[in-house]
Design a protein around this motif. Structure first.
Motif, PDB file in Angstrom:
ATOM      1  N   PRO A 174       0.852  -1.200   0.000  1.00  0.00           N
ATOM      2  CA  PRO A 174       0.000   0.000   0.000  1.00  0.00           C
ATOM      3  C   PRO A 174       0.889   1.253   0.000  1.00  0.00           C
ATOM      4  N   LEU A 175       0.663   2.148  -0.927  1.00  0.00           N
ATOM      5  CA  LEU A 175       1.436   3.381  -1.021  1.00  0.00           C
ATOM      6  C   LEU A 175       0.514   4.567  -0.761  1.00  0.00           C
ATOM      7  N   TYR A 176       0.985   5.490   0.078  1.00  0.00           N
ATOM      8  CA  TYR A 176       0.165   6.634   0.449  1.00  0.00           C
ATOM      9  C   TYR A 176       0.886   7.931   0.103  1.00  0.00           C
ATOM     10  N   SER A 177       0.107   8.898  -0.350  1.00  0.00           N
ATOM     11  CA  SER A 177       0.676  10.210  -0.651  1.00  0.00           C
ATOM     12  C   SER A 177       1.045  10.913   0.647  1.00  0.00           C
ATOM     13  N   GLU A 178       1.918  11.911   0.535  1.00  0.00           N
ATOM     14  CA  GLU A 178       2.319  12.695   1.704  1.00  0.00           C
ATOM     15  C   GLU A 178       2.106  14.175   1.417  1.00  0.00           C
ATOM     16  N   PRO A 179       1.621  14.942   2.400  1.00  0.00           N
ATOM     17  CA  PRO A 179       1.331  14.531   3.793  1.00  0.00           C
ATOM     18  C   PRO A 179      -0.099  14.102   4.041  1.00  0.00           C
ATOM     19  N   ASP A 180      -0.961  14.046   2.986  1.00  0.00           N
ATOM     20  CA  ASP A 180      -2.384  13.791   3.222  1.00  0.00           C
ATOM     21  C   ASP A 180      -2.751  12.323   3.372  1.00  0.00           C
ATOM     22  N   LYS A 181      -1.804  11.409   3.122  1.00  0.00           N
ATOM     23  CA  LYS A 181      -2.000   9.974   3.369  1.00  0.00           C
ATOM     24  C   LYS A 181      -3.145   9.381   2.555  1.00  0.00           C
ATOM     25  N   ARG A 182      -3.284   9.788   1.314  1.00  0.00           N
ATOM     26  CA  ARG A 182      -4.266   9.172   0.420  1.00  0.00           C
ATOM     27  C   ARG A 182      -3.635   7.951  -0.249  1.00  0.00           C
ATOM     28  N   LEU A 183      -4.405   6.881  -0.375  1.00  0.00           N
ATOM     29  CA  LEU A 183      -3.914   5.664  -1.015  1.00  0.00           C
ATOM     30  C   LEU A 183      -3.682   5.926  -2.502  1.00  0.00           C
ATOM     31  N   ILE A 184      -2.512   5.540  -2.979  1.00  0.00           N
ATOM     32  CA  ILE A 184      -2.170   5.713  -4.392  1.00  0.00           C
ATOM     33  C   ILE A 184      -2.340   4.370  -5.094  1.00  0.00           C
ATOM     34  N   PRO A 185      -3.270   4.262  -6.049  1.00  0.00           N
ATOM     35  CA  PRO A 185      -3.429   2.991  -6.778  1.00  0.00           C
ATOM     36  C   PRO A 185      -2.144   2.636  -7.518  1.00  0.00           C
ATOM     37  N   ALA A 186      -1.815   1.354  -7.540  1.00  0.00           N
ATOM     38  CA  ALA A 186      -0.604   0.905  -8.230  1.00  0.00           C
ATOM     39  C   ALA A 186      -0.630   1.298  -9.692  1.00  0.00           C
ATOM     40  N   SER A 187      -1.819   1.241 -10.308  1.00  0.00           N
ATOM     41  CA  SER A 187      -1.935   1.602 -11.730  1.00  0.00           C
ATOM     42  C   SER A 187      -1.568   3.065 -11.956  1.00  0.00           C
ATOM     43  N   ALA A 188      -1.976   3.933 -11.022  1.00  0.00           N
ATOM     44  CA  ALA A 188      -1.646   5.357 -11.146  1.00  0.00           C
ATOM     45  C   ALA A 188      -0.147   5.571 -10.983  1.00  0.00           C
ATOM     46  N   MET A 189       0.483   4.838 -10.052  1.00  0.00           N
ATOM     47  CA  MET A 189       1.924   4.974  -9.855  1.00  0.00           C
ATOM     48  C   MET A 189       2.680   4.473 -11.082  1.00  0.00           C
ATOM     49  N   ARG A 190       2.202   3.408 -11.697  1.00  0.00           N
ATOM     50  CA  ARG A 190       2.871   2.909 -12.905  1.00  0.00           C
ATOM     51  C   ARG A 190       2.788   3.926 -14.035  1.00  0.00           C
ATOM     52  N   ARG A 191       1.670   4.608 -14.148  1.00  0.00           N
ATOM     53  CA  ARG A 191       1.550   5.652 -15.177  1.00  0.00           C
ATOM     54  C   ARG A 191       2.519   6.792 -14.902  1.00  0.00           C
ATOM     55  N   THR A 192       2.647   7.152 -13.621  1.00  0.00           N
ATOM     56  CA  THR A 192       3.585   8.214 -13.253  1.00  0.00           C
ATOM     57  C   THR A 192       5.013   7.820 -13.606  1.00  0.00           C
TER      58      THR A 192
END
Length: 273
Positions: A174-192
């Protein structure tokens, strides 16, 4: 060795069940120090490392003799300069830093904020060096400290060019954005990461007291593997994305060329500028 692991394998005041090597116990003493615990008493060292006081004293004295620890007039221990001397021999630290410093200085003259250099260490990034202007904004990570790969500009630049198995291992968590701690979908991270690879630059925004922008580019070695990243950090109100991305890529290409990277011989247009 973490404090939790240490506690589970050792009983207070008794010999470790497996006869723990002396080197491991000495390393446990060094691991007791961090950015908020720079000076520790003997009892604090004993408690944090879960080593009996008598053994802690014996090990600390040996580390003092070697120079790995120092002791002030109040009897508190701190990390010794001998460790800095040894750490300076690390190829991914001091050697890389010496090559990168002239380019970092040039980049700092352009941005007048923070210029940073980092390497990947497993599933994290280690900040190797930072040059900061007098008016630069406050930063979260210290030199020598760890940075998340998925939630910093430097980390994204390193993660995008990391081996596939490293990316898969990190994205399985599970990956979370900082500092708001929103869950980052794996698919979105792969696009990034795909975009970072395409553009050869990562842009990351963090909102705290004000919005900060990090722009980072990968640095390659003679095998054309990403060994580091160079980046700038500044307030969004002062950011000029087009200018910053170009400057970061040029600095990264210059360092890569100095390291013998074949791709660094390509003209800037071939790198997406």
């Amino acid at each position: 060795m973490s404090e939790t692991t240490t506690a589970s394998t050792r009983r207070r005041g008794k010999r470790p069940p497996q006869g723990e090597p002396v080197i491991d116990r000495a390393l446990s003493l060094l691991e007791a120090f961090n950015s908020t615990r720079r000076h520790l008493t003997l009892r604090e060292l004993s408690r944090l490392s879960n080593i009996p006081v008598s053994t802690t004293l014996r090990l600390a004295n040996r580390l003092l003799e070697w120079g790995a620890l120092e002791r002030d007039e109040a009897g508190r221990y701190s990390i010794g300069l001998r460790l800095l001397e040894v750490a300076s021999l690390a190829p991914r630290g001091h050697g890389l830093r010496q090559t990168a410093l002239p380019f970092m200085s040039d980049l700092g003259a352009v941005t007048r904020q923070h210029v940073q250099l980092a390497v990947r260490d497993g599933l994290e990034a280690t900040l190797v060096e930072r040059l900061s202007a007098h008016r630069a904004v406050q930063v979260r990570y210290r030199v020598g400290g760890k940075m998340p790969l998925h939630a910093t500009g430097m980390g994204l630049a390193l993660l995008a060019f990391a081996p596939a198995e490293v990316q898969d291992e990190l994205l399985a968590r599970p990956l979370y954005s900082e500092p708001d701690k929103r869950l980052i979908p794996a698919s979105a991270m792969r696009r990034t990461l795909a975009e970072v690879r395409r553009e050869q630059v990562a842009i990351f925004r963090r909102t705290e007291l004000e919005t900060l922008v990090a722009v980072a580019a990968p640095i390659f070695d003679e095998r054309d593997e990403a060994v580091a990243a160079i980046g700038v950090l500044l307030p969004e109100r002062e950011a000029q994305p087009r200018r910053l991305t170009y400057a970061a890529r040029i600095a990264a290409q210059g360092i890569s060329r100095a390291l013998g990277a074949p791709s660094a011989a390509l003209p800037p247009t071939a790198l997406g500028t």
